[in-house]
Scaffold this motif. Structure first.
Motif, PDB file in Angstrom:
ATOM      1  N   UNK A   1       0.830  -1.206   0.000  1.00 20.98           N
ATOM      2  CA  UNK A   1       0.000   0.000   0.000  1.00 20.98           C
ATOM      3  C   UNK A   1       0.866   1.258   0.000  1.00 20.98           C
ATOM      4  N   UNK A   2       1.975   1.235   0.737  1.00 18.50           N
ATOM      5  CA  UNK A   2       2.871   2.396   0.751  1.00 18.50           C
ATOM      6  C   UNK A   2       3.440   2.667  -0.636  1.00 18.50           C
ATOM      7  N   UNK A   3       3.864   1.612  -1.319  1.00 22.97           N
ATOM      8  CA  UNK A   3       4.450   1.755  -2.646  1.00 22.97           C
ATOM      9  C   UNK A   3       3.402   2.237  -3.646  1.00 22.97           C
ATOM     10  N   UNK A   4       2.255   1.595  -3.673  1.00 28.64           N
ATOM     11  CA  UNK A   4       1.227   1.951  -4.654  1.00 28.64           C
ATOM     12  C   UNK A   4       0.695   3.357  -4.408  1.00 28.64           C
ATOM     13  N   UNK A   5       0.672   3.766  -3.153  1.00 25.36           N
ATOM     14  CA  UNK A   5       0.235   5.122  -2.815  1.00 25.36           C
ATOM     15  C   UNK A   5       1.229   6.154  -3.368  1.00 25.36           C
ATOM     16  N   UNK A   6       2.529   5.879  -3.210  1.00 17.39           N
ATOM     17  CA  UNK A   6       3.558   6.792  -3.722  1.00 17.39           C
ATOM     18  C   UNK A   6       3.527   6.840  -5.248  1.00 17.39           C
ATOM     19  N   UNK A   7       3.308   5.692  -5.870  1.00 18.22           N
ATOM     20  CA  UNK A   7       3.240   5.654  -7.332  1.00 18.22           C
ATOM     21  C   UNK A   7       2.017   6.415  -7.850  1.00 18.22           C
ATOM     22  N   UNK A   8       0.900   6.263  -7.179  1.00 16.43           N
ATOM     23  CA  UNK A   8      -0.322   6.949  -7.603  1.00 16.43           C
ATOM     24  C   UNK A   8      -0.178   8.462  -7.501  1.00 16.43           C
TER      25      UNK A   8
ATOM     26  N   UNK B   1       2.530  10.002  -8.171  1.00 17.88           N
ATOM     27  CA  UNK B   1       3.552  10.423  -9.114  1.00 17.88           C
ATOM     28  C   UNK B   1       4.907  10.639  -8.478  1.00 17.88           C
ATOM     29  N   UNK B   2       5.081  10.140  -7.253  1.00 17.09           N
ATOM     30  CA  UNK B   2       6.324  10.362  -6.522  1.00 17.09           C
ATOM     31  C   UNK B   2       7.326   9.228  -6.688  1.00 17.09           C
ATOM     32  N   UNK B   3       6.905   8.144  -7.341  1.00 22.03           N
ATOM     33  CA  UNK B   3       7.770   6.979  -7.480  1.00 22.03           C
ATOM     34  C   UNK B   3       7.608   6.385  -8.868  1.00 22.03           C
ATOM     35  N   UNK B   4       8.702   5.864  -9.392  1.00 23.71           N
ATOM     36  CA  UNK B   4       8.672   5.212 -10.699  1.00 23.71           C
ATOM     37  C   UNK B   4       7.613   4.104 -10.719  1.00 23.71           C
TER      38      UNK B   4
ATOM     39  N   UNK C   1       7.769  -2.799  -9.514  1.00 24.07           N
ATOM     40  CA  UNK C   1       6.632  -3.388  -8.808  1.00 24.07           C
ATOM     41  C   UNK C   1       6.895  -3.364  -7.304  1.00 24.07           C
ATOM     42  N   UNK C   2       5.831  -3.429  -6.524  1.00 25.65           N
ATOM     43  CA  UNK C   2       5.984  -3.301  -5.077  1.00 25.65           C
ATOM     44  C   UNK C   2       6.838  -4.428  -4.498  1.00 25.65           C
ATOM     45  N   UNK C   3       6.812  -5.618  -5.150  1.00 22.09           N
ATOM     46  CA  UNK C   3       7.599  -6.745  -4.628  1.00 22.09           C
ATOM     47  C   UNK C   3       9.103  -6.488  -4.700  1.00 22.09           C
ATOM     48  N   UNK C   4       9.530  -5.570  -5.560  1.00 23.41           N
ATOM     49  CA  UNK C   4      10.950  -5.221  -5.612  1.00 23.41           C
ATOM     50  C   UNK C   4      11.402  -4.530  -4.331  1.00 23.41           C
ATOM     51  N   UNK C   5      10.522  -3.763  -3.735  1.00 20.45           N
ATOM     52  CA  UNK C   5      10.908  -2.866  -2.652  1.00 20.45           C
ATOM     53  C   UNK C   5      11.412  -3.592  -1.409  1.00 20.45           C
ATOM     54  N   UNK C   6      10.766  -4.658  -0.915  1.00 22.09           N
ATOM     55  CA  UNK C   6      11.316  -5.352   0.248  1.00 22.09           C
ATOM     56  C   UNK C   6      12.743  -5.867   0.022  1.00 22.09           C
ATOM     57  N   UNK C   7      13.050  -6.320  -1.196  1.00 28.01           N
ATOM     58  CA  UNK C   7      14.401  -6.783  -1.482  1.00 28.01           C
ATOM     59  C   UNK C   7      15.391  -5.621  -1.494  1.00 28.01           C
ATOM     60  N   UNK C   8      14.958  -4.492  -2.034  1.00 27.11           N
ATOM     61  CA  UNK C   8      15.827  -3.321  -2.057  1.00 27.11           C
ATOM     62  C   UNK C   8      16.113  -2.825  -0.642  1.00 27.11           C
ATOM     63  N   UNK C   9      15.094  -2.818   0.207  1.00 24.90           N
ATOM     64  CA  UNK C   9      15.290  -2.374   1.586  1.00 24.90           C
ATOM     65  C   UNK C   9      16.192  -3.337   2.352  1.00 24.90           C
ATOM     66  N   UNK C  10      16.034  -4.630   2.091  1.00 24.84           N
ATOM     67  CA  UNK C  10      16.910  -5.623   2.743  1.00 24.84           C
ATOM     68  C   UNK C  10      18.358  -5.426   2.305  1.00 24.84           C
TER      69      UNK C  10
ATOM     70  N   UNK D   1      16.955   6.043  -6.530  1.00 18.22           N
ATOM     71  CA  UNK D   1      16.714   5.224  -7.719  1.00 18.22           C
ATOM     72  C   UNK D   1      15.247   4.948  -7.966  1.00 18.22           C
ATOM     73  N   UNK D   2      14.423   5.109  -6.917  1.00 10.84           N
ATOM     74  CA  UNK D   2      12.988   4.901  -7.059  1.00 10.84           C
ATOM     75  C   UNK D   2      12.255   6.159  -7.517  1.00 10.84           C
ATOM     76  N   UNK D   3      12.927   7.302  -7.415  1.00  9.64           N
ATOM     77  CA  UNK D   3      12.289   8.578  -7.722  1.00  9.64           C
ATOM     78  C   UNK D   3      12.381   8.928  -9.204  1.00  9.64           C
ATOM     79  N   UNK D   4      11.373   9.589  -9.726  1.00  7.06           N
ATOM     80  CA  UNK D   4      11.460  10.082 -11.109  1.00  7.06           C
ATOM     81  C   UNK D   4      12.076  11.477 -11.161  1.00  7.06           C
ATOM     82  N   UNK D   5      12.801  11.882 -10.103  1.00  8.43           N
ATOM     83  CA  UNK D   5      13.375  13.222  -9.987  1.00  8.43           C
ATOM     84  C   UNK D   5      14.866  13.133  -9.720  1.00  8.43           C
TER      85      UNK D   5
END
Length: 211
Positions: free
Chosen positions: A143-150, A152-155, A159-168, A196-200
């Motif tokens: 929900x955190x990832x999809x909220x940020x994407x909606x 326009x704050x995140x690429x 996909x959201x499943x990438x994020x737990x691996x990136x944080x680890x 790397x997740x930001x479009x800025x």
């Protein structure tokens, strides 16, 4: 009936409904605190003797107060995961979706970096015992990832499943290839990942570079 909020209260639940003696609660509080520290430093393989020694009680007292080592570890880890879930819930209420995601990410990576046992538990070391907690945490991260994407704050190609691996991956060890990590290494890693997740354009990295 709601579940007791703390690890101590959960372990004090008595089918008879009797209130524990004050000294029994104090011993249990010491054991829970010792278990949290030992889990952070040693991991889920810590022994009952090591926890009892750290708490300043005998192993006999340990088993009078605790049903088993496994129950203690699972209860302590469940409490910690409940704390990080509360951070996620507050992040989901942040009016700035990107800020909320970053606040959660920092708390989550700090916990993984500072607690060997939590990192192991998040990796599945406790089997089915914490499966429901992990499922709930995955849902919050999604929900955190999809909220940020909606917003326009995140690429959106990630996909959201990438994020737990990136944080680890941000919670690295102190040494690699003969190099020493800085005291803010996990924060630097996390900033690079979040950039790397930001479009800025990227932000300024914290702390010193590795030596």
């Amino acid at each position: 009936m709601s579940q007791p909020s703390s690890a101590v209260d959960r372990l004090l639940v008595d089918e008879s409904g009797r209130r524990p003696r004050a000294d029994a609660r104090r011993n249990l509080e010491r054991l829970v605190e010792a278990a949290r520290i030992a889990v952070a430093e040693v991991g889920v393989g810590v022994s009952a003797h090591a926890i009892a020694d750290r708490a300043g009680v005998g192993v006999g007292t340990f088993y009078r107060r605790i049903p088993s080592l496994q129950v203690l570890l699972e209860t302590v880890l469940d409490e910690i995961l409940d704390e990080i879930a509360n951070v996620a819930d507050r992040a989901l209420e942040d009016p700035d979706p990107w800020h909320g995601l970053c606040v959660f990410a920092a708390a989550y990576v700090r916990l993984r970096a500072e607690s060997c046992g939590v990192s192991e538990a998040l990796g599945g070391a406790c089997g089915d015992a914490l499966a429901q907690r992990l499922t709930e945490l995955r849902g919050r991260i999604r929900r955190l990832v999809e909220r940020a994407q909606a917003a326009g704050a995140m690429r959106t190609d990630i996909i959201w499943q990438d994020v737990p691996f990136l944080l680890a991956a941000a919670a690295t060890g102190e040494h690699t290839l003969g190099m020493q990590a800085s005291d803010k290494q996990w924060e630097r890693n996390l900033h690079i990942i979040l950039d790397g997740l930001r479009p800025t354009p990227p932000s300024t990295l914290p702390g010193a570079a590795p030596a």
